[in-house]
Scaffold this motif. Structure first.
Motif, short mmCIF file in Angstrom:
data_model
loop_
_atom_site.label_atom_id
_atom_site.label_comp_id
_atom_site.label_asym_id
_atom_site.label_seq_id
_atom_site.Cartn_x
_atom_site.Cartn_y
_atom_site.Cartn_z
N PRO A 271 0.79 -1.25 -0.06
CA PRO A 271 0.23 -0.22 -0.09
C PRO A 271 0.93 1.14 -0.18
O PRO A 271 0.49 2.35 -0.52
N SER A 272 1.89 1.75 0.96
CA SER A 272 2.76 2.48 0.71
C SER A 272 3.37 2.44 -0.58
O SER A 272 3.56 3.57 -1.32
N LEU A 273 3.98 1.46 -1.25
CA LEU A 273 4.25 1.70 -2.51
C LEU A 273 3.17 2.44 -3.64
O LEU A 273 3.92 3.13 -4.24
N SER A 274 2.15 1.46 -3.57
CA SER A 274 0.11 2.33 -4.14
C SER A 274 0.49 3.45 -3.70
O SER A 274 0.62 4.89 -5.26
N LEU A 275 0.96 4.31 -2.72
CA LEU A 275 0.38 5.76 -2.61
C LEU A 275 1.39 6.32 -2.97
O LEU A 275 1.49 7.59 -3.80
N PHE A 276 2.69 6.12 -2.58
CA PHE A 276 4.22 6.75 -3.06
C PHE A 276 3.65 7.09 -4.97
O PHE A 276 4.54 7.49 -5.12
N ILE A 277 3.41 6.11 -5.76
CA ILE A 277 3.35 5.83 -7.43
C ILE A 277 2.49 7.15 -7.43
O ILE A 277 2.42 7.82 -8.50
N SER A 278 0.92 7.06 -7.21
CA SER A 278 0.06 7.79 -7.37
C SER A 278 -0.05 8.92 -6.90
O SER A 278 -1.03 9.53 -6.87
N VAL A 279 1.53 9.13 -5.86
CA VAL A 279 0.63 10.92 -4.95
C VAL A 279 2.45 11.10 -4.87
O VAL A 279 2.41 12.04 -5.51
N ILE A 280 2.95 10.80 -4.36
CA ILE A 280 4.39 11.25 -3.91
C ILE A 280 5.39 11.10 -5.44
O ILE A 280 5.81 12.57 -5.54
N ALA A 281 4.96 10.15 -5.81
CA ALA A 281 5.97 10.49 -7.86
C ALA A 281 6.19 11.54 -8.71
O ALA A 281 7.08 11.50 -8.90
N LYS A 282 4.83 12.24 -8.27
CA LYS A 282 4.87 12.62 -9.19
C LYS A 282 5.43 14.23 -8.99
O LYS A 282 5.26 15.07 -9.94
N LYS A 283 5.65 14.45 -7.28
CA LYS A 283 6.09 15.91 -7.15
C LYS A 283 7.99 15.28 -6.76
O LYS A 283 8.03 14.69 -5.85
N PRO A 284 8.85 16.03 -6.85
CA PRO A 284 9.66 15.64 -6.70
C PRO A 284 10.08 16.02 -5.39
O PRO A 284 11.05 15.27 -4.62
N PHE A 285 9.73 17.03 -4.77
CA PHE A 285 9.53 18.07 -3.53
C PHE A 285 9.25 16.60 -2.37
O PHE A 285 9.38 16.68 -1.62
N LEU A 286 7.71 15.98 -3.17
CA LEU A 286 7.20 15.44 -2.35
C LEU A 286 8.77 14.11 -2.04
O LEU A 286 8.52 13.37 -0.37
N ILE A 287 9.08 13.56 -3.09
CA ILE A 287 10.06 12.01 -2.72
C ILE A 287 11.37 12.43 -1.86
O ILE A 287 11.39 11.37 -1.11
N LEU A 288 11.81 13.89 -2.17
CA LEU A 288 12.80 14.07 -1.04
C LEU A 288 12.06 14.56 0.03
O LEU A 288 13.09 14.19 1.06
N THR A 289 11.01 14.65 0.44
CA THR A 289 10.62 14.93 2.11
C THR A 289 10.06 13.47 2.64
O THR A 289 10.89 12.90 3.23
N VAL A 290 9.87 12.35 1.77
CA VAL A 290 9.88 11.16 1.99
C VAL A 290 10.83 10.16 2.24
O VAL A 290 11.62 10.07 3.65
N LEU A 291 11.88 10.92 1.58
CA LEU A 291 13.23 10.29 1.78
C LEU A 291 13.81 11.06 3.35
O LEU A 291 14.55 10.03 4.02
N ALA A 292 13.55 12.05 3.12
CA ALA A 292 14.33 12.74 4.55
C ALA A 292 13.71 12.66 6.10
O ALA A 292 14.45 12.34 6.37
N SER A 293 11.96 12.25 5.52
CA SER A 293 11.55 11.32 7.03
C SER A 293 12.21 10.31 7.30
O SER A 293 12.14 10.21 8.09
N THR A 294 12.09 9.48 5.97
CA THR A 294 12.33 8.44 6.27
C THR A 294 13.61 8.32 7.27
O THR A 294 13.63 7.26 8.55
N LEU A 295 14.54 8.88 6.81
CA LEU A 295 16.36 8.83 7.31
C LEU A 295 15.94 9.51 8.13
O LEU A 295 17.16 8.72 9.30
N LEU A 296 15.64 10.02 8.73
CA LEU A 296 15.34 10.85 9.95
C LEU A 296 14.21 9.77 11.54
O LEU A 296 15.24 9.77 11.98
N TRP A 297 13.74 9.60 10.97
CA TRP A 297 12.90 8.50 11.57
C TRP A 297 13.29 7.23 11.47
O TRP A 297 13.26 6.70 13.26
N LEU A 298 14.46 7.05 11.35
CA LEU A 298 15.12 5.67 11.52
C LEU A 298 16.66 6.28 11.56
O LEU A 298 16.82 5.21 13.12
N ILE A 299 16.65 7.34 11.81
CA ILE A 299 18.31 7.40 13.04
C ILE A 299 17.49 7.76 14.62
O ILE A 299 18.34 6.98 15.45
#
Length: 250
Positions: A16-44
């Motif tokens: 479901p996360s992959l579907s959400l990413f493809i349908s909403v997030i992947a359309k805007k580069p800034f949102l892609i960067l937000t996902v990556l930055a957020s993932t890194l922050l929460w992993l840390i």
């Protein structure tokens, strides 16, 4: 067959996360960067938490309260980090709005703000799934499956994938609720997010009881459904109010 099962568990946790990413997030580069930055922050943040608790693990107590303390401190730390993330986002939003004013461009729309919050929440959910589920799924691709005595009805890998999916859903849409609560000063939204996070975390303790996964997983998905319903109502209300406000200005 186990390779197919391993792929299935992974898709169950993150499909479901992959579907959400493809349908909403992947359309805007800034949102892609937000996902990556957020993932890194929460992993840390999860790595920091695991480093702190490593001095006390493994917990040899047969009672549930040491694990409850672990969950409470972890939820408290993550919710505090959520507030800091919101403040960082507000500073970024002010910078973007100021830049938009200078170049005579429109400011961020309400839908843009919600999508940014959604991307941040998706990063939180993916980090949780990677840390607590995907790291355990490597043996699922091997020649056999694995059961534990306390949940002999369901394979351990399936339980992990199901729990991961529930938490991905909760974390993804909780961020939208929390950001709206902070922006609007809505105490209900502000308190709903840490409350649902804490309850969901405490529900996982049911898995320590014999056959507890049969009870704990449905309750956990009830928490996920409540999060989705609350988020949906909040988004609908905000969009309706925004349209009414725009109609009054015209």
């Amino acid at each position: 067959m186990t390779v197919a099962a391993g792929i299935g568990y992974t898709l169950l946790a993150l499909g479901p996360s992959l579907s959400l990413f493809i349908s909403v997030i992947a359309k805007k580069p800034f949102l892609i960067l937000t996902v990556l930055a957020s993932t890194l922050l929460w992993l840390i943040s999860l790595i920091v938490l695991s480093g702190v608790w490593r001095a006390f693990l493994p917990l040899k107590s047969t009672t549930w309260w040491p694990y409850a303390i672990l969950i409470i401190t972890s939820v408290g730390f993550q919710e505090g980090l959520r507030v800091l993330l919101w403040r960082a986002y507000k500073r970024l939003e002010d910078i973007l709005d100021a830049f938009a004013d200078r170049v005579s461009k429109p400011r961020l729309f309400l839908t843009d703000q919600m999508q940014i919050a959604l991307a941040g929440g998706l990063g939180h959910g993916v980090a949780h799934a990677v840390f607590f589920c995907l790291s355990l799924l490597t043996p699922a691709f091997g020649p056999a499956t694995f059961f534990i005595d306390r949940c002999a009805q369901i394979p351990f890998f399936l339980v992990s994938a199901q729990i991961a999916l529930a938490f991905v859903t909760i974390h993804t849409f909780s961020m939208v609720i929390a950001f709206n609560g902070y922006a609007q000063g809505n105490k209900v939204d502000q308190y709903f997010v840490p409350a649902i996070h804490l309850v969901a975390g405490m529900v996982t303790l049911v898995n320590f009881a014999s056959g507890g996964c049969v009870i704990g997983i449905p309750i956990l998905y009830l928490m996920a459904v409540l999060t989705l319903i609350h988020c949906g109502k909040m988004v609908f209300r905000r969009l309706t109010e925004n349209r009414s406000r725009q109609g009054n200005f015209q």
